[in-house]
Design an enzyme around this catalytic site. Sequence first.
Site, short mmCIF file in Angstrom:
data_model
loop_
_atom_site.label_atom_id
_atom_site.label_comp_id
_atom_site.label_asym_id
_atom_site.label_seq_id
_atom_site.Cartn_x
_atom_site.Cartn_y
_atom_site.Cartn_z
CG ASN A 10 -1.69 1.24 1.44
OD1 ASN A 10 -1.77 2.07 0.54
ND2 ASN A 10 -2.28 1.39 2.63
CE LYS A 12 0.21 3.24 4.81
NZ LYS A 12 0.27 3.36 6.24
CG HIS A 93 -5.67 1.89 5.64
ND1 HIS A 93 -5.15 2.78 6.55
CD2 HIS A 93 -4.69 1.00 5.37
CE1 HIS A 93 -3.89 2.44 6.81
NE2 HIS A 93 -3.59 1.35 6.10
CD GLU A 95 -2.44 5.37 7.15
OE1 GLU A 95 -2.49 5.42 5.91
OE2 GLU A 95 -1.46 4.92 7.77
CD GLU A 165 -3.37 -2.68 7.57
OE1 GLU A 165 -2.29 -2.95 7.04
OE2 GLU A 165 -3.97 -1.61 7.40
N GLY A 171 3.08 1.60 11.03
CA GLY A 171 4.15 2.59 10.91
C GLY A 171 4.91 2.87 12.20
CB SER A 211 5.48 -2.55 12.10
OG SER A 211 5.16 -1.21 12.41
C1 PEP Z 1 -0.63 0.05 6.48
O1 PEP Z 1 -0.80 1.23 6.69
O2 PEP Z 1 -1.47 -0.61 5.85
C2 PEP Z 1 0.60 -0.57 6.99
C3 PEP Z 1 0.57 -1.85 7.23
O3 PEP Z 1 1.64 0.26 7.21
P1 PEP Z 1 3.11 -0.16 7.74
O4 PEP Z 1 3.51 -1.41 7.03
O5 PEP Z 1 3.97 1.01 7.38
O6 PEP Z 1 2.98 -0.36 9.20
#
Ligand code: PEP
Length: 257
Positions: A10, A12, A93, A95, A165, A171, A211
């Site tokens: 992703n 973003k 998601h 976010e 998630e 992140g 992460s």
């Molecule tokens: C995400 O935002 O879907 C995600 C998994 O981010 P990260 O891998 O950076 O934690």
Amino acid sequence: MHERPFIVGNWKMNGTRAMLSQARAIDRAAQNLMRAEVALAPPYTLIHPVHREAAQIGVGAQDCHAGDEGAHTGDISAAMVADAGAKFVILGHSERRKAHGEKDSLVRKKAGAAFAAGLQVILCCGEPEQVRDEGTAQDYVTKQLEASLPKEIERAGENLTVAYEPIWAIGTGRTPNVEEIGAMHRAIRKVLVERFGEDDGAQIRILYGGSVTADNAAELLGADEVGGALVGGASLTADTFIGIVMAAAGGADSAAS
Ligand code: PEP
């Protein structure tokens, strides 16, 4: 159960055409790592360019509008992203839930629109840190998932993937441990089997996201009921993303089939 882990990047709000070289390198590597299924969700502006160049990887969108067309300045419909070459769309998601106030009811409508447009859906769910600390994460996530699934869909199969998630892991460099991930994925599986029946519910892939790196991918992907990973930061360069795909594929294939 799917045999091939599904690894989705992703991007973003990252990437101009200069980043197409990363997509090309990921696509080339995926041709030699056929034991994993690889996909990228670039920003809308790069869906068509990535789709045009990709020989192996799937391409998806990071969101879509719930409506078909009309006076929605700045929005993009499911049919439009499909027309640009998207095969799937990420919905719900955290976010988007946070920055755009998206509630389960809207995510559900978007999922209905995406299925109607022939897109596969990667439906995200996950708990905030406070909920995890209070010990009610499974209850929170399963309710969120139930409320985000469109009611009119009777069969999901290949068309639905769920991504667990935990918000506090996105992140941050922090992750739940393998037992915690396994327990959450089993709870999600139970919801899917109750909703879609034994056969269909067992087919739906459940990804872990938060992460994931090349260093922890093998361990996290080994957790119970984990069918792949949704990767944010580490998907932005071919080097870091391919490391994760290699871990998922258990090493390079001797020959691409
Ligand atoms: C995400 O935002 O879907 C995600 C998994 O981010 P990260 O891998 O950076 O934690």
